[in-house]
Design an enzyme around this catalytic site. Structure first.
Site, short mmCIF file in Angstrom:
data_model
loop_
_atom_site.label_atom_id
_atom_site.label_comp_id
_atom_site.label_asym_id
_atom_site.label_seq_id
_atom_site.Cartn_x
_atom_site.Cartn_y
_atom_site.Cartn_z
N ARG A 97 -2.88 7.43 -111.04
CA ARG A 97 -4.35 7.87 -111.52
C ARG A 97 -4.23 8.94 -113.05
O ARG A 97 -4.47 10.16 -111.93
CB ARG A 97 -4.98 7.36 -111.40
CG ARG A 97 -6.26 6.82 -111.76
CD ARG A 97 -7.48 6.48 -111.60
NE ARG A 97 -7.40 4.46 -110.85
CZ ARG A 97 -7.45 4.83 -109.64
NH1 ARG A 97 -8.24 5.88 -109.20
NH2 ARG A 97 -8.29 3.54 -109.51
N ARG B 164 2.87 12.86 -107.89
CA ARG B 164 2.07 13.58 -108.82
C ARG B 164 2.99 14.73 -108.52
O ARG B 164 2.70 15.27 -107.65
CB ARG B 164 0.66 13.91 -108.80
CG ARG B 164 -0.46 13.15 -109.13
CD ARG B 164 -1.60 13.46 -108.63
NE ARG B 164 -2.86 12.68 -108.06
CZ ARG B 164 -3.18 11.16 -109.03
NH1 ARG B 164 -2.72 11.19 -111.08
NH2 ARG B 164 -3.65 10.33 -109.00
N HIS C 263 2.21 5.14 -102.27
CA HIS C 263 1.34 7.17 -101.34
C HIS C 263 1.67 7.65 -101.02
O HIS C 263 1.10 9.18 -100.62
CB HIS C 263 0.06 6.67 -101.68
CG HIS C 263 -1.22 8.23 -101.94
ND1 HIS C 263 -1.86 7.95 -100.55
CD2 HIS C 263 -1.71 8.68 -103.44
CE1 HIS C 263 -2.74 9.40 -101.42
NE2 HIS C 263 -2.33 9.04 -102.58
N ASN D 46 -15.45 15.44 -111.55
CA ASN D 46 -15.21 14.93 -110.65
C ASN D 46 -15.92 13.28 -111.05
O ASN D 46 -15.96 12.79 -111.08
CB ASN D 46 -16.03 15.41 -109.13
CG ASN D 46 -15.21 16.62 -108.49
OD1 ASN D 46 -14.13 16.16 -108.65
ND2 ASN D 46 -15.87 17.16 -108.11
N ARG E 72 -14.38 14.87 -96.07
CA ARG E 72 -14.14 15.58 -97.08
C ARG E 72 -15.20 15.38 -97.89
O ARG E 72 -16.38 15.63 -98.27
CB ARG E 72 -13.03 16.54 -97.76
CG ARG E 72 -13.41 17.47 -99.17
CD ARG E 72 -12.55 17.50 -100.21
NE ARG E 72 -12.24 16.48 -100.63
CZ ARG E 72 -10.94 15.91 -101.24
NH1 ARG E 72 -10.11 16.45 -100.47
NH2 ARG E 72 -10.79 14.66 -102.31
N HIS F 141 -7.12 18.47 -98.01
CA HIS F 141 -6.77 17.22 -98.36
C HIS F 141 -5.32 17.16 -97.09
O HIS F 141 -5.07 16.08 -97.47
CB HIS F 141 -5.82 18.04 -99.62
CG HIS F 141 -4.87 17.06 -100.24
ND1 HIS F 141 -3.82 16.10 -100.75
CD2 HIS F 141 -5.80 15.80 -100.96
CE1 HIS F 141 -3.77 15.15 -101.24
NE2 HIS F 141 -5.19 15.04 -101.37
#
Length: 741
Positions: free
Chosen positions: A409, A379, A439, A47, A569, A597
């Site tokens: 990214r 992704r 996105h 992270n 989160r 998520h």
């Protein structure tokens, strides 16, 4: 040092560092299995790498450009913010390494494995490590010259490097030895019952005399660079010119590898690190790193090597991992599309299997009435099953449109490969909108039945990635509701057309801007009804809450007493205790076995509840600078299921850490609720048993599964006819007996 807790908002980056501390806290929590605790240390390390790749560069750029303006949220200048980040991160690092050594001692006490520095090994083990160096490691090493007379060597982002100052023939020189990235950092020295390990860089550092036999080693330093990976592109993306767009991305990726240094981590040796070190001074000069980017790390650099221990020991020591569970599969007796013809479906990864989305695509491919499949790609996994199915659909003559976001990214190179793969298969590939990442996570299946196109939709909060779907908690809505179908047809037309204006939708909404408007307007509606009736509250669950306009709308509502239950989160810029005595805001962060998520936005009043799921976090970039999608949950059944999920999250005070008035997070000493994650895991078998069984309809008799069901129905019909015939014979016999009597 300036007080960082004044003002109306918390700084996003300082708040994020508190999130990373919560991850480190999981490693220190004895209730978690030992191997999982090592994993949390590795996750925190990973992270922080991304934080210095992406977040720190933007702050440093403000300093470089002479922008001394005050951050409107925290009241800090960029220079002050860098100082605060360095101080807070040093506390995190200290806690992280204290926990590491505690855990390593536990593994050693239990005779599972021992990780030692080279100089802590016995002579026998040292000889084994030396042999490994000579026979396995030495051929892979490169030695680079590091001085002003030579061009600066390329030191890759994240690479561990050993810097050596040598004395030879009356001269001194400096050499760099990158630790080979393709070799495991764990060097196993196995004897007897317990495994012994030492680290690759430690073996190299203690065998330098074999690399430089004619020189005297004056000084060594083990370091690691982090580079700016948020460099600007030299051309805009999104014009759907495949060759030009791909060339732009390739130039961007090459430039990113040469980004400025944002951090240097120095590994402490057995003695306290000497800041007057000659090679340290030269390293700082050559890399131009700021003092706030230099960290003296009390142990091995880059703790992501700890992930390897799980791979080595998880099968042999299952008790050191979280108990396994099996994600629920589709349990309807018929086609998924048949089910969706009658009602919507809401599932949640990883408690529900990603295979259910693959089944959705598979049915679309096998249905002869399918004319088009349109899907966003952000992704995907390596060897993605989703991509394989889209290629199969194109091979069968179905029109496949894939909106591939090349600017995802750190997945850019993978997505370039995906583009080539899809185009070679005959799919139509688009690159989204200029200046904005796409996105959103959605898929549209269009069928040619009747006078107008109909179909099915999937709208989710997470990526189409079977690997992360087993680790990330995400919500997924499947529906055949014509309102969703029409809206997504407009949405994909907008993405596929360069100069298209954002469309107006019947039920869904999309950013830029409109998701922010939806959230704020719903908060305002709840506020109006609360003032009028005293009833109402708001539930928000997101990965980050940093958008100032949304926070100000929450403040306005909280001042009149509207209750808020908010789960964030990561970074949270909202501050408690500034809305007056009526304020009723509870904020927590759930960090646990799985990565939360999903995004849920729910608005309650005396009027019908408004329930939304979205791909967008409550961040300015998601609200203003991305193409995101939010969908209302409309069906009664799925609404009730989402309300149950909201209730569980609201009660969670086991995995949840709660924000206090001082800007810190705390755990409840005696939890009164339950763990949402563990409850969902425990419910998997119950939900499989309770899943409604929907019989297939004739229109889907083309699948093998439906054909077998049709055969079963024919057998059941024949059986029923035989039973009826037997009953009729028995009645006739009884009637004859009565006549004889």
């Amino acid at each position: 040092m300036k007080d960082i807790y004044t003002g109306q908002f918390y700084n996003r980056d300082l708040s994020w560092l508190l999130f990373n501390r919560r991850v480190i806290n999981l490693a220190a929590d004895s209730k978690n299995p030992l191997l999982e605790r090592l994993n949390f240390l590795a996750i925190a390390s990973n992270n922080l790498d991304e934080f210095y790749n992406v977040r720190i560069p933007s702050i440093e750029n403000q300093v470089n450009l002479g922008k001394d303006g005050i951050d409107p949220k925290s009241g800090l200048t960029p220079q002050e913010l860098l100082v605060q980040i360095h101080a807070r991160n040093n506390k995190n690092i200290s806690q992280q390494y204290d926990t590491l050594y505690e855990l390593l001692s536990i593994f050693e006490e239990r005779n599972i494995f021992t990780l030692k520095q080279y100089d802590q090994l016995t002579a026998e083990y040292q000889e084994e490590a030396d042999q490994y160096f000579r026979h396995r490691l030495m051929p892979f090493l490169n030695v680079l010259t590091f001085d002003a007379q030579h061009s600066r060597p390329e030191i890759k982002d994240g690479a561990i490097t050993i810097c050596v100052r040598l004395a030879q023939a009356g001269k001194t020189s400096v050499r760099l030895i990158p630790v080979p990235p393709k070799l495991s950092r764990l060097v196993r020295l196995k004897r007897n019952e317990r495994d012994y390990f030492t680290l690759l860089e430690d073996v190299i550092r203690n065998n330098l005399n074999q690399l430089f036999p004619d020189a005297r080693i004056l000084e060594t330093l083990t370091f690691r660079l982090t580079r700016d990976k948020d460099v600007e592109m030299d051309a805009e993306m999104g014009d759907n010119d495949s060759a030009g767009t791909i060339e732009t991305m390739e130039r961007y990726l090459a430039a990113r590898e040469r980004g400025n240094t944002t951090r240097i981590e120095i590994q402490q040796q057995e003695h306290e690190f000497n800041a007057e070190s000659r090679i340290f001074e030269q390293l700082i000069q050559q890399t131009h790193v700021r003092g706030t980017g230099v960290y003296n790390v009390p142990g091995p650099l880059d703790l992501t090597f700890l992930f390897q221990f799980s791979k080595i020991y998880s099968k042999k020591h299952t008790e050191l991992k979280y108990p396994p569970y099996q994600s629920a599969e589709w349990s309807g007796t018929g086609s998924l599309f048949n089910y969706l013809d009658q009602q919507d479906l809401l599932i949640q990864y990883p408690y529900d299997s990603f295979n259910q989305f693959l089944l959705f695509l598979r049915e679309a491919i096998n249905d002869p009435n399918t004319v088009a499949i349109k899907q966003t790609i952000y992704r995907v996994a390596d060897n993605s099953k989703v991509i394989a199915l889209l290629k199969e659909a194109a091979a069968k003559g179905i029109h496949v449109s894939a909106i591939v976001e090349l600017r995802a990214r750190f997945d850019e190179e993978h997505n370039l490969d995906i583009v080539e793969e899809l185009e070679d298969a005959g799919c139509f590939v688009y690159f989204g909108k200029e200046n904005m990442k796409v996105h959103s996570k959605t898929c549209l299946v269009l069928k040619n039945e009747g006078d107008k196109p109909t179909g099915y939709v999937h709208i989710g909060t997470g990526n189409y990635n079977e690997k992360t779907a087993g680790q990330f908690v995400d919500l997924n809505l499947f529906s055949s509701d014509q309102r969703y179908v029409n809206d997504l047809a407009r949405f994909f037309n907008y993405l596929e057309t360069d100069d298209a204006e954002p469309p107006h939708y019947e039920v869904v909404t999309a950013s830029p801007h409109r998701i922010e408007d939806m959230v704020i307007q719903n908060i305002q509606k709840v506020t109006e009804r609360f003032i009028a009736t005293g009833k109402g509250h708001v539930f928000l669950k997101t990965n980050a809450l940093t958008d100032q306009e949304v926070i100000e709308a929450i403040y306005d509502a909280a001042k009149v007493g509207v209750p808020f239950r908010i789960i964030v989160r990561g970074a949270c810029c909202l501050k408690l205790g500034i809305c007056g005595e009526k304020e009723n805001i509870v904020i927590s962060s759930i960090v646990g076995e799985l990565l939360e998520h999903n995004r849920i936005y729910a608005f309650f009043s005396d009027q019908p509840v408004q329930l939304w799921i979205s791909s967008a976090d409550l961040m300015t970039r998601n609200m203003d600078n991305r193409v995101e999608l939010a969908a209302p949950i409309l069906g009664e059944k799925v609404q009730n299921e989402l309300l149950d999920i909201i209730e569980l999250y609201s009660q969670d005070d086991v995995d949840g850490s709660f924000l206090n008035l001082d800007g810190r997070y705390f755990k409840r000493d005696i939890p009164s609720g339950k763990s949402a994650q563990q409850t969902f895991i425990n419910r998997i078998s119950d939900r499989e048993q309770d899943e409604p069984k929907i019989e297939p309809v004739v229109s889907h008799e083309t699948t093998e599964y439906d054909a077998s069901l049709e055969n079963n129905q024919q057998k059941q019909l024949r059986t029923a006819r035989i039973i009826n015939l037997i009953l009729l014979i028995m009645v006739i016999i009884l009637f004859v007996i009565l006549l004889i009597k």
